[in-house]
Design a protein around this motif. Structure first.
Motif, PDB file in Angstrom:
ATOM      1  N   GLY A 156       0.801  -1.215   0.000  1.00 31.40           N
ATOM      2  CA  GLY A 156       0.000   0.000   0.000  1.00 31.40           C
ATOM      3  C   GLY A 156       0.834   1.266   0.000  1.00 31.40           C
ATOM      4  O   GLY A 156       0.448   2.279  -0.607  1.00 31.40           O
ATOM      5  N   ALA A 157       1.987   1.223   0.672  1.00 32.32           N
ATOM      6  CA  ALA A 157       2.841   2.411   0.722  1.00 32.32           C
ATOM      7  C   ALA A 157       3.368   2.766  -0.670  1.00 32.32           C
ATOM      8  O   ALA A 157       3.458   3.948  -1.020  1.00 32.32           O
ATOM      9  N   ILE A 158       3.689   1.744  -1.463  1.00 29.75           N
ATOM     10  CA  ILE A 158       4.199   1.972  -2.815  1.00 29.75           C
ATOM     11  C   ILE A 158       3.102   2.567  -3.704  1.00 29.75           C
ATOM     12  O   ILE A 158       3.300   3.577  -4.389  1.00 29.75           O
ATOM     13  N   TRP A 159       1.929   1.923  -3.703  1.00 33.63           N
ATOM     14  CA  TRP A 159       0.836   2.435  -4.525  1.00 33.63           C
ATOM     15  C   TRP A 159       0.386   3.805  -4.037  1.00 33.63           C
ATOM     16  O   TRP A 159      -0.001   4.672  -4.841  1.00 33.63           O
ATOM     17  N   GLY A 160       0.441   4.028  -2.726  1.00 34.95           N
ATOM     18  CA  GLY A 160       0.071   5.336  -2.182  1.00 34.95           C
ATOM     19  C   GLY A 160       1.035   6.426  -2.628  1.00 34.95           C
ATOM     20  O   GLY A 160       0.624   7.561  -2.914  1.00 34.95           O
ATOM     21  N   SER A 161       2.325   6.080  -2.698  1.00 32.50           N
ATOM     22  CA  SER A 161       3.321   7.046  -3.167  1.00 32.50           C
ATOM     23  C   SER A 161       3.069   7.423  -4.621  1.00 32.50           C
ATOM     24  O   SER A 161       3.157   8.591  -5.012  1.00 32.50           O
ATOM     25  N   LEU A 162       2.754   6.408  -5.434  1.00 31.31           N
ATOM     26  CA  LEU A 162       2.466   6.677  -6.841  1.00 31.31           C
ATOM     27  C   LEU A 162       1.194   7.513  -6.985  1.00 31.31           C
ATOM     28  O   LEU A 162       1.144   8.453  -7.790  1.00 31.31           O
ATOM     29  N   LEU A 163       0.187   7.190  -6.192  1.00 37.50           N
ATOM     30  CA  LEU A 163      -1.065   7.943  -6.249  1.00 37.50           C
ATOM     31  C   LEU A 163      -0.841   9.400  -5.850  1.00 37.50           C
ATOM     32  O   LEU A 163      -1.364  10.328  -6.486  1.00 37.50           O
TER      33      LEU A 163
END
Length: 216
Positions: free
Chosen positions: A13-20
């Motif tokens: 989630g942290a990775i996808w959240g960073s991209l978002l």
């Protein structure tokens, strides 16, 4: 996105959240929707993810999608944590929310805020209304930006401390780009050092600059 595709492990989630979050900054709607879809699968009850996507939609003028997400959040009982900024003066902690008018010194604070905004405008500061995601006129957006909790706390500090005193504020969320640029100028205009601790890091504002070098 290229980095995510090359990773040997599954992105969390942290990775996808960073991209978002990056898609919000760069107004990349298509990639933002893709990142949000993956993040929702991992963290379906994370209101911050929905707010980020809502902000991207707002930036693109897709107000029906903004309303759809807000309705979804309300139906699920999920709420975004409100921004709150605190400042300690004479061993007493004072807290402010956006457009807060509950403080006993409310009149003096808003008078100082008007003076701060007048001097900021004179110095060439132009509020970035793109960060206010409501389908309303620009003048109202500027008013909302001028009353963020950080600026209220700083205005309180200016009227309750001696000239030259360092102001120290703490915010529970990430400071917005507009307040960050305004605070840099405030430190120069009023000859004050301002140390701000937001959710991500410390910012040391001095002489119109910040220790984060405008990257936070």
């Amino acid at each position: 996105m290229a980095l995510i595709e090359r990773m040997d492990i599954e992105p969390d989630g942290a990775i996808w959240g960073s991209l978002l979050g990056s898609c919000r900054i760069h107004n990349n709607l298509e990639l933002g929707e893709y990142a949000a879809k993956n993040l929702f699968e991992l963290e379906p009850n994370n209101p911050g993810a929905y707010v980020l996507l809502s902000n991207i939609y707002a930036g693109a003028g897709r107000w029906d999608d903004v309303a759809r997400i807000r309705t979804f959040l309300n139906d699920k009982g999920m709420k975004k944590v409100p921004g709150c900024t605190s400042i300690e003066v004479d061993s007493v902690v004072h807290e402010f929310l956006v457009s807060d008018r509950s403080h006993p010194q409310c009149t003096e604070i808003y008078n100082m805020l008007d003076e701060v905004d007048r001097l900021l405008e004179k110095a060439g500061h132009v509020p970035d209304t793109s960060e206010v995601h409501y389908d309303v006129d620009e003048e109202w957006k500027e008013g909302v930006l001028c009353q963020h909790s950080e600026k209220l706390a700083i205005a309180f500090g200016l009227i309750n401390t001696k000239p030259g005193t360092t102001l120290r504020i703490v915010k529970n969320l990430r400071v917005c780009g507009n307040c960050h640029s305004a605070t840099k100028l405030i430190s120069k205009i009023f000859n004050r050092e301002i140390i701000a601790r937001d959710r991500n890091r410390f910012h040391h504002f001095k002489d119109g600059n910040c220790s984060c070098m405008d990257y936070w």
